[in-house]
Motif scaffolding. Sequence first.
Motif, short mmCIF file in Angstrom:
data_model
loop_
_atom_site.label_atom_id
_atom_site.label_comp_id
_atom_site.label_asym_id
_atom_site.label_seq_id
_atom_site.Cartn_x
_atom_site.Cartn_y
_atom_site.Cartn_z
N PRO A 65 5.81 0.38 2.41
CA PRO A 65 5.31 -0.32 1.26
C PRO A 65 6.07 0.40 0.07
N LYS A 87 3.26 -10.93 3.87
CA LYS A 87 1.99 -10.13 3.20
C LYS A 87 2.17 -8.74 3.74
N ASP A 88 1.62 -7.64 2.98
CA ASP A 88 1.68 -6.37 3.37
C ASP A 88 2.99 -5.89 3.57
N ASP A 163 0.77 -6.04 -5.90
CA ASP A 163 -0.12 -6.09 -4.93
C ASP A 163 0.21 -7.03 -3.54
N SER A 165 -1.06 -7.14 -0.64
CA SER A 165 -2.17 -7.61 0.36
C SER A 165 -2.66 -9.10 0.06
N THR A 166 -2.39 -9.79 -1.14
CA THR A 166 -2.88 -11.05 -1.55
C THR A 166 -1.88 -11.93 -1.19
#
Length: 517
Positions: A65, A87-88, A163, A165-166
Amino acid sequence: MSFSVKDIPTKPYEGQKPGTSGLRKRVKVFQQEHYTENFVQAIFDSIDAKDQTIVIGGDGRYFSPEAVQIILKIGSANGVKRFIIGKDGILSTPAASNIIRKYKAYGGILLTASHNPGGPNNDFGIKYNVSNGGPAPEGVTDKIYEKTKTISSYKVLEAPEVDLSTIGETKYGPSEVAIIDSVADYTILLEEIFDFPLIKEFLESHKDDFPILFDGLNGVTGPYARAIFVDTFGLPESSIQNCVPLPDFGGGHPDPNLTYAHTLVEKVEADNIPFGAASDGDGDRNMIYGKGAFVTPSDSVAIIAHWADVIPYFKKGGVKGLARSMPTSKAIDLVAQKKGLEYFEVPTGWKFFGNLMDAGRLSICGEESFGTGSDHIREKDGLWAVVADYDYEEVPSDGANALVKNLNDALASGSLNETKHTAGKDNFVVSSIYNFEYKDPIDHSISKNQGQVITFSDGSRVGATVRMYVERYLPPSASPEELARPAAEGLQSLIDVALEISKLKAYLGVDKPTVIT
């Protein structure tokens, strides 16, 4: 929306030389001040990605990350127009290759150390893939390395973190960021290659007598396995295990071989499962194992090549050619000869396969490190595995160098030619010894010193690149007793001869391999 770019002074770090698998070091090395930033800036200084699209993803290992955010800040400051991110921050290596190709990206930055362990005290890696979806060639990696040796500053966009995660689109300074479903595009790709309805019908009709098990080893392929085996084929949850990606891979070693994928082997044996498979940390290596039967990787790729014409993808486009890395078994060569196909022996490194694929001369290939693929992408892929190798890890470099020198001296003097070696009831006569060299038929580059190979008069081979690769050939005329011998037993006499010739035990100070696959 206003934004500002800041120049951060820095100094070079030694040893930031990437290979085709990228730059791999311990996490703590990447966490040093400016270390990761230096390397990322060197990438952008080398590829001219201004106004281009860059894909970002990886295997989710520890420090991923943070690295994604660093790439975004530096990439945007260097003029990247659009980022496509799993994603992520998750994208398997095959999925990333597909995304680069499908969306015609300029390239991609992959955060992975492949099958190496993860966690704060283990490994991390950064790898650049070019527009064909494959690993950067030496011309690019050499340029990156030269930049790391002279870097004096790097650029960053001063902006909040994105972000990850979205799923959706967002602005990031002058750039666009698309967070995508990590699995969807790859699942679509496989649906185009294989006959999913036929596979699903078979699995449904044999759910009682042909259960399967996939072990993700807590690497990146867990979500992909769930999407394919559970969501698409309708198999029960019990058909997958260790399929939640973890930053430290659950404390395990995400390498799909008989030593490290013991969770698969134990479950398959305990539950009498006829078909099992495991994948590695970033999803480009695989092992197939059924109750009482390890399918050797070299045999697996040869079988796939033999039956390729029944796979929809190859039915439509045909099989253009076959290839393997030097240490990989010659079984696939025999398939090519029988089918009248062109075939190649290349050094270790997927870029050599990619050159042949881009030239339209290769469809299916295999590498000794449990990687097999085809020209649908430019990375290893699939539930396949490659060559049984006799593997010595973390050996002393002085001993390894002495071993190589011993073989090179024998090559130069010819002292091993025609010598006879006996182990047990088996006799082996050396027919040749050579240092493998490859001239790429596409770009005409020459790769020298790719490993010593000893061939025997019966067609058997032994290869050494500090790892030892042992391949014994048995013709169809061999007795039923010989053909029925377990692989370990059938190879033992050749292994004994290989150890005698190479003097491996004396040079490396080890009595047995750390890993046998």
